[in-house]
Design a protein around this motif. Sequence first.
Motif, PDB file in Angstrom:
ATOM      1  N   ALA A   1       0.840  -1.209   0.000  1.00  0.00           N
ATOM      2  CA  ALA A   1       0.000   0.000   0.000  1.00  0.00           C
ATOM      3  C   ALA A   1       0.872   1.255   0.000  1.00  0.00           C
ATOM      4  O   ALA A   1       0.614   2.213  -0.745  1.00  0.00           O
ATOM      5  CB  ALA A   1      -0.910  -0.014   1.224  1.00  0.00           C
ATOM      6  N   ARG A   2       1.943   1.227   0.813  1.00  0.00           N
ATOM      7  CA  ARG A   2       2.839   2.393   0.880  1.00  0.00           C
ATOM      8  C   ARG A   2       3.490   2.629  -0.485  1.00  0.00           C
ATOM      9  O   ARG A   2       3.548   3.756  -0.963  1.00  0.00           O
ATOM     10  CB  ARG A   2       3.920   2.128   1.948  1.00  0.00           C
ATOM     11  N   GLU A   3       3.950   1.543  -1.142  1.00  0.00           N
ATOM     12  CA  GLU A   3       4.636   1.689  -2.435  1.00  0.00           C
ATOM     13  C   GLU A   3       3.678   2.191  -3.519  1.00  0.00           C
ATOM     14  O   GLU A   3       4.057   2.987  -4.371  1.00  0.00           O
ATOM     15  CB  GLU A   3       5.285   0.357  -2.846  1.00  0.00           C
ATOM     16  N   VAL A   4       2.429   1.717  -3.500  1.00  0.00           N
ATOM     17  CA  VAL A   4       1.458   2.208  -4.491  1.00  0.00           C
ATOM     18  C   VAL A   4       1.222   3.696  -4.266  1.00  0.00           C
ATOM     19  O   VAL A   4       1.250   4.500  -5.203  1.00  0.00           O
ATOM     20  CB  VAL A   4       0.125   1.412  -4.398  1.00  0.00           C
ATOM     21  N   ARG A   5       1.027   4.077  -3.025  1.00  0.00           N
ATOM     22  CA  ARG A   5       0.723   5.485  -2.718  1.00  0.00           C
ATOM     23  C   ARG A   5       1.891   6.401  -3.058  1.00  0.00           C
ATOM     24  O   ARG A   5       1.700   7.560  -3.408  1.00  0.00           O
ATOM     25  CB  ARG A   5       0.347   5.631  -1.243  1.00  0.00           C
ATOM     26  N   ASN A   6       3.102   5.877  -2.986  1.00  0.00           N
ATOM     27  CA  ASN A   6       4.292   6.697  -3.290  1.00  0.00           C
ATOM     28  C   ASN A   6       4.821   6.450  -4.701  1.00  0.00           C
ATOM     29  O   ASN A   6       5.924   6.868  -5.027  1.00  0.00           O
ATOM     30  CB  ASN A   6       5.383   6.411  -2.255  1.00  0.00           C
ATOM     31  N   ARG A   7       4.032   5.768  -5.535  1.00  0.00           N
ATOM     32  CA  ARG A   7       4.419   5.443  -6.925  1.00  0.00           C
ATOM     33  C   ARG A   7       5.784   4.752  -6.997  1.00  0.00           C
ATOM     34  O   ARG A   7       6.585   4.988  -7.883  1.00  0.00           O
ATOM     35  CB  ARG A   7       4.385   6.687  -7.824  1.00  0.00           C
ATOM     36  N   ILE A   8       6.054   3.891  -6.031  1.00  0.00           N
ATOM     37  CA  ILE A   8       7.284   3.076  -6.051  1.00  0.00           C
ATOM     38  C   ILE A   8       6.990   1.765  -6.773  1.00  0.00           C
ATOM     39  O   ILE A   8       7.827   1.200  -7.460  1.00  0.00           O
ATOM     40  CB  ILE A   8       7.773   2.815  -4.600  1.00  0.00           C
ATOM     41  N   PHE A   9       5.779   1.270  -6.621  1.00  0.00           N
ATOM     42  CA  PHE A   9       5.307   0.090  -7.358  1.00  0.00           C
ATOM     43  C   PHE A   9       4.208   0.539  -8.313  1.00  0.00           C
ATOM     44  O   PHE A   9       3.368   1.345  -7.908  1.00  0.00           O
ATOM     45  CB  PHE A   9       4.752  -0.975  -6.393  1.00  0.00           C
ATOM     46  N   PRO A  10       4.161   0.041  -9.570  1.00  0.00           N
ATOM     47  CA  PRO A  10       5.074  -0.940 -10.175  1.00  0.00           C
ATOM     48  C   PRO A  10       6.356  -0.290 -10.699  1.00  0.00           C
ATOM     49  O   PRO A  10       6.356   0.874 -11.059  1.00  0.00           O
ATOM     50  CB  PRO A  10       4.246  -1.481 -11.341  1.00  0.00           C
ATOM     51  N   ARG A  11       7.438  -1.096 -10.727  1.00  0.00           N
ATOM     52  CA  ARG A  11       8.710  -0.626 -11.274  1.00  0.00           C
ATOM     53  C   ARG A  11       8.823  -1.101 -12.719  1.00  0.00           C
ATOM     54  O   ARG A  11       7.930  -1.776 -13.233  1.00  0.00           O
ATOM     55  CB  ARG A  11       9.861  -1.180 -10.434  1.00  0.00           C
ATOM     56  N   SER A  12       9.961  -0.773 -13.360  1.00  0.00           N
ATOM     57  CA  SER A  12      10.085  -1.098 -14.791  1.00  0.00           C
ATOM     58  C   SER A  12       9.958  -2.608 -15.040  1.00  0.00           C
ATOM     59  O   SER A  12       9.389  -3.026 -16.045  1.00  0.00           O
ATOM     60  CB  SER A  12      11.414  -0.570 -15.334  1.00  0.00           C
ATOM     61  N   GLU A  13      10.484  -3.429 -14.096  1.00  0.00           N
ATOM     62  CA  GLU A  13      10.424  -4.881 -14.338  1.00  0.00           C
ATOM     63  C   GLU A  13       8.996  -5.437 -14.272  1.00  0.00           C
ATOM     64  O   GLU A  13       8.740  -6.569 -14.661  1.00  0.00           O
ATOM     65  CB  GLU A  13      11.356  -5.649 -13.381  1.00  0.00           C
ATOM     66  N   HIS A  14       8.070  -4.643 -13.781  1.00  0.00           N
ATOM     67  CA  HIS A  14       6.672  -5.097 -13.715  1.00  0.00           C
ATOM     68  C   HIS A  14       5.829  -4.477 -14.827  1.00  0.00           C
ATOM     69  O   HIS A  14       4.606  -4.605 -14.821  1.00  0.00           O
ATOM     70  CB  HIS A  14       6.051  -4.702 -12.357  1.00  0.00           C
ATOM     71  N   THR A  15       6.486  -3.770 -15.768  1.00  0.00           N
ATOM     72  CA  THR A  15       5.750  -2.927 -16.715  1.00  0.00           C
ATOM     73  C   THR A  15       5.976  -3.386 -18.155  1.00  0.00           C
ATOM     74  O   THR A  15       7.075  -3.810 -18.500  1.00  0.00           O
ATOM     75  CB  THR A  15       6.227  -1.455 -16.549  1.00  0.00           C
ATOM     76  N   PHE A  16       4.953  -3.305 -18.994  1.00  0.00           N
ATOM     77  CA  PHE A  16       5.073  -3.601 -20.429  1.00  0.00           C
ATOM     78  C   PHE A  16       5.362  -2.301 -21.174  1.00  0.00           C
ATOM     79  O   PHE A  16       4.736  -1.283 -20.886  1.00  0.00           O
ATOM     80  CB  PHE A  16       3.769  -4.202 -20.970  1.00  0.00           C
ATOM     81  N   TYR A  17       6.331  -2.350 -22.120  1.00  0.00           N
ATOM     82  CA  TYR A  17       6.671  -1.141 -22.880  1.00  0.00           C
ATOM     83  C   TYR A  17       6.238  -1.282 -24.339  1.00  0.00           C
ATOM     84  O   TYR A  17       5.677  -2.304 -24.738  1.00  0.00           O
ATOM     85  CB  TYR A  17       8.167  -0.845 -22.739  1.00  0.00           C
ATOM     86  N   THR A  18       6.600  -0.320 -25.152  1.00  0.00           N
ATOM     87  CA  THR A  18       6.060  -0.180 -26.495  1.00  0.00           C
ATOM     88  C   THR A  18       6.146  -1.441 -27.342  1.00  0.00           C
ATOM     89  O   THR A  18       5.203  -1.800 -28.016  1.00  0.00           O
ATOM     90  CB  THR A  18       6.798   0.962 -27.230  1.00  0.00           C
ATOM     91  N   LYS A  19       7.318  -2.160 -27.265  1.00  0.00           N
ATOM     92  CA  LYS A  19       7.490  -3.321 -28.128  1.00  0.00           C
ATOM     93  C   LYS A  19       6.340  -4.321 -27.882  1.00  0.00           C
ATOM     94  O   LYS A  19       5.644  -4.714 -28.806  1.00  0.00           O
ATOM     95  CB  LYS A  19       8.836  -3.971 -27.845  1.00  0.00           C
ATOM     96  N   GLU A  20       6.160  -4.627 -26.604  1.00  0.00           N
ATOM     97  CA  GLU A  20       5.086  -5.549 -26.261  1.00  0.00           C
ATOM     98  C   GLU A  20       3.731  -4.972 -26.668  1.00  0.00           C
ATOM     99  O   GLU A  20       2.876  -5.664 -27.189  1.00  0.00           O
ATOM    100  CB  GLU A  20       5.054  -5.851 -24.757  1.00  0.00           C
TER     101      GLU A  20
END
Length: 285
Positions: free
Chosen positions: A252-271
């Motif tokens: 909850a703390r990480e979501v509220r502080n935009r710490i989660f999700p990080r790049s390894e949890h994220t899909f980028y343009t190629k995908e």
Amino acid sequence: MSKKAVTTSKLKQMKKNREPIVMMTAYDYPSARLVDESDVDVILVGDSLGMVVLGYDSTILVTLEDMLHHTKAVTRGTRHALVVTDMPFLTYQGSIDETLKNAGRIMQEGMAKAVKMEGGSEIAETISRCTQAGIPVMGHLGLTPQAVHQLGGYKVQGKTDDAAQKIIDDARALEQAGVFAIVLECVPDHLAKEITQTVSVPTIGIGAGVNCDGQVLVYHDILQYASSVSPKFVKTYANIGDTIKHAVSEYAREVRNRIFPRSEHTFYTKESNEVKQLYGENKSS
Ligand code: KIV
């Protein structure tokens, strides 16, 4: 090498060999898997699920459908332990046909290997009819939680000579009726010892001292998994509740502080392009 499944005859043999029997409750697929993989002999789908899983203040509100629902999940997660399911309040005090039908559903639909019933000589005839029909029955004496209002609360039983003698007589009646084991709940140590020496079937204690043939405890109690009670007979082996609260608060703390999700949890343009192509949105480009 896969381990042999535990049977009711194996439990009787364990008593003869003076090998302690380990029983523990589980109520769903993950708890059954974890308990089974921890080398427990018997998994009890206890009607305590009413209190620790469903949030009731006693086991009385638990229905046969609740027990079936949870038993199906537990048997799907169990490979080795013997699965025993509690018959809930008033599902074994009616006609014998009704009792056989209810116990039969627990074995056929839930795929439990045995059922447990609370009570002494007053249900011996019922137990006898079930065992004759091929339904293995575990007995339960002493503090029988389905009778909590009759007993006047969750109290130690068998404290006077008469009360102790009644429990000993009940244990003999259950043995005669063909139970394969008897749970002894909240009785003094010396009484549990005497019953254990008197009957040929294993006794499984909960708040009944070290002299029983085995012990049972409730999953949520030993793990402190949002369990609201802590009776004297429970030992805490881990504090899962605090671990879960810590992990969820951190999320909850990480979501509220935009710490989660990080790049390894994220899909980028190629995908993203690949996904669009899959759906044909990029045909013109
Ligand atoms: O319902 C249950 O979990 C039980 C055990 C406490 C023996 O009956």
